[in-house]
Write an enzyme that holds these catalytic residues in place. Sequence first.
Site, short mmCIF file in Angstrom:
data_model
loop_
_atom_site.label_atom_id
_atom_site.label_comp_id
_atom_site.label_asym_id
_atom_site.label_seq_id
_atom_site.Cartn_x
_atom_site.Cartn_y
_atom_site.Cartn_z
N ASP A 1 0.81 -1.21 0.00
CA ASP A 1 0.00 0.00 0.00
C ASP A 1 0.85 1.27 0.00
O ASP A 1 2.07 1.21 0.17
CB ASP A 1 -0.92 0.00 1.23
CG ASP A 1 -1.94 -1.12 1.18
OD1 ASP A 1 -2.31 -1.55 0.06
OD2 ASP A 1 -2.38 -1.57 2.25
N TYR B 1 6.63 -10.13 6.53
CA TYR B 1 6.55 -8.69 6.73
C TYR B 1 7.21 -8.34 8.06
O TYR B 1 7.13 -9.11 9.02
CB TYR B 1 5.10 -8.21 6.75
CG TYR B 1 4.47 -8.12 5.39
CD1 TYR B 1 4.53 -6.95 4.64
CD2 TYR B 1 3.79 -9.21 4.84
CE1 TYR B 1 3.94 -6.86 3.39
CE2 TYR B 1 3.21 -9.13 3.59
CZ TYR B 1 3.29 -7.96 2.87
OH TYR B 1 2.71 -7.88 1.63
#
Length: 246
Positions: A52, A110
Amino acid sequence: MRNIRMAISYDGTTYHGFQTQPIGNTVQDVLEHAIGVLTGEKADITASGRTDAGVHARRQYFNFYTSSPIPVDRWALALNSRLPDDIVVLQADEMPSQFHSSYSAKRKTYRYGIDTSKFGDVFERKYRLHYPMPLLLEEMKEAIAHVRGTHDFSSFASKRSTKTTHVRTILDARIEASDGKLDIFITGNGFLYNMVRIIVGTLLWVGEGKLTAADFKRILEARERSAAGPTAMAHGLMLWEVEYEE
């Protein structure tokens, strides 16, 4: 046609995410333009996953098809000379024609970075959430252990998620702490929109004592976004690694 895979790093601060979108200025736009300038072909890249706006990548992968004869060991140098300083090609490989950066990926990791020091580290301000307050680290570690395994992660998925199922498998989830810095690592076979950032936002409530580790488990089992905490800010999140079975 050759199938070229590349590993890249990028600072997502100024981009509207990885994937091409109408408002422009995405990492994909910049990469496809650079490849087009280099080869004279219209590039159409496929990434291991989208990130994002404001999210970074330590090691992201993408692949594309080309008829260019450029030797595989020259791609990184040639592209880096045509890319801005916040995007770097780390390596290039020629893959079998059926290789797909997303479908062929086995797991992704992540990392969410947090700076708990009083004033914050000026050199990491773009890559860590500054959160200058005491946190109950052991309670947070107990809470994050509940995400390991296969679960329905609806409580930690954005209402904007379009996936048909929210069931995912988390292979590892851990918190590492050192010198006022927290690193939250989550490895899984796939992730939902805002999933890691919502997990982190909820973990921070645990760290503040607003929730317990048992509450975190109940939130996971509720399968309802409204049960969880806030979505942590984007700049602390980094796609750390994508793994394939070579």
